[in-house]
Design a protein around this motif. Structure first.
Motif, mmCIF file in Angstrom:
data_model
loop_
_atom_site.group_PDB
_atom_site.id
_atom_site.type_symbol
_atom_site.label_atom_id
_atom_site.label_comp_id
_atom_site.label_asym_id
_atom_site.label_seq_id
_atom_site.Cartn_x
_atom_site.Cartn_y
_atom_site.Cartn_z
ATOM 1 N N TYR A 61 0.853 -1.188 0.000
ATOM 2 C CA TYR A 61 0.000 0.000 0.000
ATOM 3 C C TYR A 61 0.891 1.241 0.000
ATOM 4 C CZ TYR A 61 -3.544 -3.360 1.531
ATOM 5 O OH TYR A 61 -4.379 -4.449 1.616
ATOM 6 N N GLU A 62 0.413 2.292 -0.633
ATOM 7 C CA GLU A 62 1.160 3.543 -0.676
ATOM 8 C C GLU A 62 0.260 4.692 -0.257
ATOM 9 O OE1 GLU A 62 3.365 4.130 -4.341
ATOM 10 O OE2 GLU A 62 3.327 1.969 -4.741
ATOM 11 N N GLY A 63 0.875 5.717 0.298
ATOM 12 C CA GLY A 63 0.070 6.854 0.723
ATOM 13 C C GLY A 63 0.929 7.991 1.228
ATOM 14 N N GLY A 95 -3.210 11.452 10.278
ATOM 15 C CA GLY A 95 -3.263 12.714 9.553
ATOM 16 C C GLY A 95 -2.852 12.619 8.101
ATOM 17 N N GLY A 96 -2.935 11.409 7.535
ATOM 18 C CA GLY A 96 -2.568 11.237 6.135
ATOM 19 C C GLY A 96 -3.687 10.594 5.357
ATOM 20 N N ASN A 97 -3.357 10.039 4.217
ATOM 21 C CA ASN A 97 -4.366 9.329 3.432
ATOM 22 C C ASN A 97 -3.698 8.282 2.543
ATOM 23 O OD1 ASN A 97 -3.648 12.024 1.948
ATOM 24 N ND2 ASN A 97 -4.336 10.642 0.324
ATOM 25 N N MET A 98 -4.402 7.188 2.338
ATOM 26 C CA MET A 98 -3.890 6.115 1.499
ATOM 27 C C MET A 98 -4.097 6.500 0.041
ATOM 28 S SD MET A 98 -4.296 2.106 2.381
ATOM 29 C CE MET A 98 -5.868 1.694 1.655
ATOM 30 N N GLY A 99 -3.071 6.280 -0.779
ATOM 31 C CA GLY A 99 -3.149 6.647 -2.182
ATOM 32 C C GLY A 99 -3.276 5.432 -3.081
ATOM 33 N N THR A 100 -3.066 5.656 -4.358
ATOM 34 C CA THR A 100 -3.148 4.577 -5.330
ATOM 35 C C THR A 100 -1.780 3.933 -5.523
ATOM 36 O OG1 THR A 100 -2.761 6.134 -7.139
ATOM 37 C CG2 THR A 100 -5.057 5.673 -6.548
ATOM 38 N N SER A 101 -1.781 2.749 -6.105
ATOM 39 C CA SER A 101 -0.529 2.037 -6.361
ATOM 40 C C SER A 101 0.379 2.865 -7.265
ATOM 41 C CB SER A 101 -0.837 0.690 -7.021
ATOM 42 O OG SER A 101 0.354 0.003 -7.330
ATOM 43 N N GLY A 102 1.622 3.060 -6.823
ATOM 44 C CA GLY A 102 2.584 3.816 -7.611
ATOM 45 C C GLY A 102 2.645 5.298 -7.301
ATOM 46 N N CYS A 103 1.799 5.758 -6.369
ATOM 47 C CA CYS A 103 1.739 7.203 -6.121
ATOM 48 C C CYS A 103 2.988 7.750 -5.439
ATOM 49 C CB CYS A 103 0.484 7.568 -5.320
ATOM 50 S SG CYS A 103 0.448 6.964 -3.622
#
Length: 217
Positions: A61-63, A95-103
């Protein structure tokens, strides 16, 4: 978690470390983390004879953390839905957010990293550097209390084995993700949130590795 990694390596490539590069890598990691040899052997034998039907999968997972800190989370889980929910919850509470693959993965380089405690070896610094470079290392760094040997991922195993054959003890030896650039957090609130994010991920049994580009100064 290392026991789980051993199980996955055995199931994917067999219990003979001579013919299973991934298993050799996990064994090296286990030894660097002071796992006793008999515990490693038991884990391998257990995995080789396992018939419990549990299937683990690797998911990345990336974020983003506070102020856009790049975060990569690697999990090894038998429940994809649980893992995703827990990681997303950690990002949100931190205080963050999970992004899409490769972000954010393009902000990191995959490298082999071997860390050697200066107090644990008697080998001369120049001799150690030549030993590492001749084995295929890309770089040799000198820190205050340790040496850091960096390799290409494909060369990691042969460099580690060369150092091991020369009796060099290793604090840590693994293929990791090294940030290309770093992000500074200036506010106490952002620092508090980032620490919360990392603590929540550290407490998650499914999480195998966490990489980030936070410059803790």
């Amino acid at each position: 978690m290392i026991g789980r990694e051993i199980a996955v390596a055995v199931k994917s490539g067999g219990s003979d470390s001579n013919n299973n590069g991934k298993l050799r890598e996990v064994i090296a990691k286990a030894k660097a983390n002071n796992m006793p040899n008999d515990t490693i052997d038991r884990s391998i034998k257990k995995a080789a004879g396992a018939g419990d039907g549990v299937v683990y999968e690797n998911i990345t997972y990336e974020g983003y953390g506070p102020n856009g800190v790049a975060v990569i989370v690697e999990v090894l889980t038998d429940n994809r839905n649980r893992a995703a929910a827990n990681v997303r919850n950690a990002f949100t509470k931190g205080g963050g957010n999970m992004g899409t693959s490769g972000c954010v993965s393009f902000l990191f380089d995959e490298k082999g990293l071997i860390v050697i405690d200066k107090e644990e070896i008697e080998t001369d610094e120049d001799e150690l550097m030549m030993m590492a470079v001749e084995a295929g290392a890309e770089d040799f760094g000198v820190e205050e209390d340790c040496y850091e040997v960096t390799t290409a991922p494909d060369d990691f195993e042969k460099v580690r084995e060369a150092l091991e054959a020369n009796g060099i003890p290793m604090m840590n030896a693994e293929v990791t993700m090294i940030p290309q650039t770093y992000t500074v957090l200036n506010s106490d609130e952002d620092i508090k949130k980032m620490n919360k994010l990392l603590d929540l991920l550290d407490d998650d049994d499914d999480v195998r590795n966490v990489y980030n580009n936070w410059d803790e100064m």
